[in-house]
Design an enzyme around this catalytic site. Structure first.
Site, mmCIF file in Angstrom:
data_model
loop_
_atom_site.group_PDB
_atom_site.id
_atom_site.type_symbol
_atom_site.label_atom_id
_atom_site.label_comp_id
_atom_site.label_asym_id
_atom_site.label_seq_id
_atom_site.Cartn_x
_atom_site.Cartn_y
_atom_site.Cartn_z
ATOM 1 N N ASP A 8 29.317 -24.248 -7.364
ATOM 2 C CA ASP A 8 28.244 -23.331 -7.284
ATOM 3 C C ASP A 8 27.830 -21.879 -7.434
ATOM 4 O O ASP A 8 28.946 -21.031 -7.596
ATOM 5 C CB ASP A 8 27.113 -24.204 -5.993
ATOM 6 N N CYS A 24 31.158 -22.365 -2.919
ATOM 7 C CA CYS A 24 30.293 -22.081 -2.496
ATOM 8 C C CYS A 24 29.802 -21.691 -2.014
ATOM 9 O O CYS A 24 30.494 -20.875 -1.698
ATOM 10 C CB CYS A 24 29.710 -23.642 -1.975
ATOM 11 N N GLY A 25 28.642 -21.287 -1.293
ATOM 12 C CA GLY A 25 27.701 -19.319 -0.645
ATOM 13 C C GLY A 25 29.063 -19.438 0.812
ATOM 14 O O GLY A 25 29.367 -18.490 0.993
ATOM 15 N N THR A 26 28.861 -20.577 1.190
ATOM 16 C CA THR A 26 29.911 -20.688 2.944
ATOM 17 C C THR A 26 31.038 -21.687 2.799
ATOM 18 O O THR A 26 32.091 -21.522 3.506
ATOM 19 C CB THR A 26 28.516 -21.381 3.880
ATOM 20 N N GLY A 27 31.072 -22.660 1.492
ATOM 21 C CA GLY A 27 32.313 -23.629 1.419
ATOM 22 C C GLY A 27 31.740 -25.112 2.198
ATOM 23 O O GLY A 27 32.489 -26.070 2.118
ATOM 24 N N ILE A 28 30.826 -24.902 3.285
ATOM 25 C CA ILE A 28 30.419 -25.884 3.827
ATOM 26 C C ILE A 28 29.857 -26.794 3.396
ATOM 27 O O ILE A 28 30.307 -28.191 3.609
ATOM 28 C CB ILE A 28 29.720 -25.330 4.932
ATOM 29 N N HIS A 41 49.403 -29.964 8.670
ATOM 30 C CA HIS A 41 49.230 -31.449 9.456
ATOM 31 C C HIS A 41 47.681 -32.055 8.931
ATOM 32 O O HIS A 41 47.951 -33.012 8.708
ATOM 33 C CB HIS A 41 47.945 -30.174 10.379
ATOM 34 N N ARG A 59 54.156 -37.483 13.167
ATOM 35 C CA ARG A 59 52.990 -37.487 13.810
ATOM 36 C C ARG A 59 51.737 -37.444 13.077
ATOM 37 O O ARG A 59 50.408 -38.104 13.694
ATOM 38 C CB ARG A 59 52.746 -36.924 15.616
ATOM 39 N N HIS A 60 51.253 -36.282 12.434
ATOM 40 C CA HIS A 60 50.542 -35.985 11.622
ATOM 41 C C HIS A 60 49.971 -37.634 10.162
ATOM 42 O O HIS A 60 49.252 -37.135 10.422
ATOM 43 C CB HIS A 60 50.751 -34.846 10.732
HETATM 44 C C1 RB5 Z 1 22.968 -22.227 -1.754
HETATM 45 O O1 RB5 Z 1 22.622 -20.964 -2.044
HETATM 46 C C2 RB5 Z 1 24.266 -22.154 -0.543
HETATM 47 O O2 RB5 Z 1 23.671 -22.895 0.520
HETATM 48 C C3 RB5 Z 1 25.595 -23.240 -0.810
HETATM 49 O O3 RB5 Z 1 26.801 -22.135 -1.682
HETATM 50 C C4 RB5 Z 1 26.529 -22.940 0.406
HETATM 51 O O4 RB5 Z 1 26.334 -22.290 1.349
HETATM 52 C C5 RB5 Z 1 26.100 -24.285 0.695
HETATM 53 O O5 RB5 Z 1 26.652 -24.420 1.988
#
Ligand code: RB5
Length: 148
Positions: free
Chosen positions: A7, A64-68, A97, A131-132
């Site tokens: 993104d 993305c911003g955090t990858g999360i 792993h 094992r993995h």
């Molecule tokens: C976008 O502003 C931000 O929320 C997205 O890039 C990401 O960090 C979400 O996890």
């Protein structure tokens, strides 16, 4: 072939990774986005995840911003093991792993140079099996609604 997606928050990392893949002559497909204009990360997570589970791509990289958010979305696709990584140790271990098939990173967390290094480790580290593999099989069972 490596599938790439991002993104707006991860766009800069994706562009740096494209430069790295070009240098190394690694084939890739860029599923977007193509600028820093605000977009929704799930759209790119789905395209890259589909490319990986269909076998069209060997592995995927999502930013993305955090990858999360983008990893959470990718992990909703059956067969995807997307890992958010911020350091070299985790980039290596998630291949050895977890047999992660998608690397996720955050453009507001790490710099492009680090992202390229982590991508290099991720793409060049083999799964250890043994094992993995048993643990990966358990993850697959959870995904299929089966008892462990
Ligand atoms: C976008 O502003 C931000 O929320 C997205 O890039 C990401 O960090 C979400 O996890």
């Amino acid at each position: 072939m490596i599938a790439l997606g991002a993104d707006h928050g991860g766009y800069n990392l994706k562009e740096a990774i494209i430069e790295y893949l070009k240098e190394k002559n690694v084939e890739y497909t860029d599923y977007g986005c193509y600028s820093e204009e605000s977009v929704d990360y799930a759209v790119y997570a789905k395209q890259v995840a589909d490319a990986v589970v269909s076998g069209k791509a060997e592995k995927g990289i999502l930013c993305c911003g955090t990858g999360i958010g983008i990893s959470i979305a990718a992990n909703k696709v059956k067969g995807i093991r997307a890992a958010v990584v911020t350091n070299e140790f985790c980039a290596e271990m998630t291949r050895r792993h977890n047999d992660a098939n998608i690397l996720a990173m955050g453009g507001r967390v790490i710099d492009p140079q680090t992202a390229v290094k982590l991508a290099d480790i991720f793409l060049n580290t083999e799964f250890e099996g043994g094992r993995h593999q048993r643990r990966i099989d358990q993850i697959t069972k959870i995904e299929n609604g089966e008892d462990l």
